[in-house]
Design an enzyme around this catalytic site. Structure first.
Site, PDB file in Angstrom:
ATOM      1  N   ASP A 310       0.853  -1.208   0.000  1.00  0.00           N
ATOM      2  CA  ASP A 310       0.000   0.000   0.000  1.00  0.00           C
ATOM      3  C   ASP A 310       0.885   1.253   0.000  1.00  0.00           C
ATOM      4  O   ASP A 310       0.670   2.182   0.771  1.00  0.00           O
ATOM      5  CB  ASP A 310      -0.991   0.011   1.166  1.00  0.00           C
ATOM      6  N   GLY A 330      -1.749   7.471   4.610  1.00  0.00           N
ATOM      7  CA  GLY A 330      -0.795   6.564   3.977  1.00  0.00           C
ATOM      8  C   GLY A 330       0.620   7.102   3.991  1.00  0.00           C
ATOM      9  O   GLY A 330       0.866   8.252   4.369  1.00  0.00           O
TER      10      GLY A 330
HETATM   11 ZN   LIG Z   1      -4.164   1.744  -1.165  1.00  0.00          ZN
END
Ligand SMILES: [Zn+2]
Length: 445
Positions: A310, A330
């Site tokens: 990710d 993120g």
């Molecule tokens: Zn993602």
């Protein structure tokens, strides 16, 4: 014949064993595996000095940005990060600007990437507004469809069961997998509004807005819909024991479902918030140590199918806003994933078999990446040579990614990808890039 390259003195992961051998590469493929004396002559010979040679890692969860988000990452910087991190194929997520959800948008990304990438790349599509376009997006070579359930990205309202079912049926017809970010939009929106009204804008508020229940509810719903549509489902970044149990149960009753975890959900918990602050804002959020234990067990016993980074690069200032609601979620992961997992191998928390399965074999199988994911004669020479004993500290300031920060910055790890080969070409050597932009291939379904 004269081969292009012979890799000598390898300890290669071959047929679930580690064997001392040499490998001849011809035309980008593995031509022969055997004793050095059995190798054909070659234009070039590389002595691997007993490094462990594995199939190149396949990261099925990468946000490479570029186009109007190139300030965060572009095809070159992102695939340089992949190459340095031992990843030879990346699957690019579609929440871009413009959103990747038409055949034309995919084609445009393919054309841009073709001249810029260092490793292989395949592209997801978001759902189009008109489900009749799903067939043409698949025909353009999309590797799968992505559904964000926490907020609408692309043309499909994630709260509309009927629309989801219709779209899933069309995807089932193409036999591509549907990768899903499973967090229930209604729960998150309601919680967020309540917290904002109470003038809450701290990290704990973010966790409260994203409870484990939101994940479980979304998974239950999407399992029901994909089963009815007979579509293949791949649940991204599972974070809790209950979610994993629900998916395992569905698998056992014959649902076509697989799932992924990320290194950060395996290694960090919400107690790390105090140390690392808003850097750790990520969706779904970090959970507690009991869930981490369940995820690690799940990786080892095969309930978890794949590990994906990710990789979600942002500009540094986007991670440090005053209000948590303004912080981008993120962080980059391509350059830390492999060493973090190799560290778990050295601690005997993971085996090499499981590592290769979840980072190469299974992603190749789920996304039908032909000729990739195994070190075998006749297969692509996408390879990574690893030094299992090399100890070092992660240094985010040296990342190839434009996002030079990491929750793992400064952490000591053991195990390092040393040489990364794509189609038999040396792309990265000891974290330095040795290839030209465009050395990677566009992979179409
Ligand atoms: Zn993602």
């Amino acid at each position: 014949m004269i081969a292009d390259l012979v890799l000598a003195n390898a300890k290669a992961y071959y047929d679930k064993q580690i064997v001392d051998c040499a490998i001849a590469i011809e035309n980008g493929e593995i031509f022969k595996i055997g004793k050095e004396t059995q190798m054909p002559n070659a234009d070039e010979k590389t002595d691997l000095k007993s490094l462990l040679l594995l199939p190149g890692m396949i990261d099925a969860h990468v946000h490479l940005r570029d186009e109007n988000k190139a300030y965060k990452e572009d095809f070159y910087s992102g695939t340089a990060a992949a190459a340095a991190g031992g990843v030879t194929t990346v699957l690019d997520m579609p929440n871009n600007d413009p959103v990747t959800n038409t055949a034309a948008a995919i084609l445009n990304r393919m054309r841009l990437a073709e001249k810029r990438v260092l490793v292989n790349i395949a592209f997801y599509s978001e759902f189009p507004e008109n489900p009749d376009q799903i067939g043409e997006i698949a025909a353009q070579g999309a590797i799968g469809f992505k559904l964000f359930m926490a907020n609408q990205i692309g043309g499909l309202n994630p709260n509309d069961d009927e629309a989801l079912l219709e779209a899933f049926r069309k995807v089932a017809y193409t036999d591509l997998p549907i990768a899903v970010h499973a967090e229930d939009k209604t729960i998150i929106d309601t919680n967020t509004q309540t917290l904002k009204r109470a003038k809450r804008d701290d990290l704990k508020a973010f966790l409260q807005a994203h409870p484990a229940q939101a994940e479980l509810k979304a998974i239950e719903r999407v399992l029901r819909l994909s089963e009815e549509a007979k579509a293949r489902l791949h649940v991204c970044h599972v974070t809790t024991r209950n979610s994993l149990d629900k998916i395992t149960e569905a698998k056992q009753s014959g649902n076509k479902v697989t799932c992924e975890v990320t290194p950060h959900h395996l290694l960090l918990s919400k107690t790390d918030f105090e140390r690392l602050g808003t850097m750790l804002a990520v969706m779904p959020p970090l959970r507690d140590s009991q869930n981490i234990e369940a995820l690690l067990d799940g990786v080892s016993n095969g309930k978890v199918d794949t590990i994906g980074s990710d990789h979600a690069p942002h500009a540094t200032n986007e991670k440090t806003a005053q209000s948590i609601w303004e912080v981008k979620v993120g962080f980059p992961g391509l350059e830390t994933m492999f060493s973090l997992l190799l560290t778990l191998v050295s601690q005997r928390k993971l085996s090499i078999d499981v590592l290769v399965q979840s980072l190469a074999e299974k992603p190749a199988e789920i996304f039908r990446l032909k000729g990739r994911g195994h070190l075998k004669q006749g297969w692509k020479a996408d390879l990574v040579a690893v030094d299992l004993k090399h100890k070092f500290k992660i240094d985010a300031s040296k990342f190839h990614s434009k996002a030079r920060f990491s929750p793992f910055d400064g952490q000591e790890v053991r195990g390092r990808p040393v040489k990364t080969f794509v189609s038999g070409q040396l792309i990265a050597d000891d974290q330095e890039i040795f290839a030209k932009p465009g050395s990677g291939n566009i992979v179409r379904s």
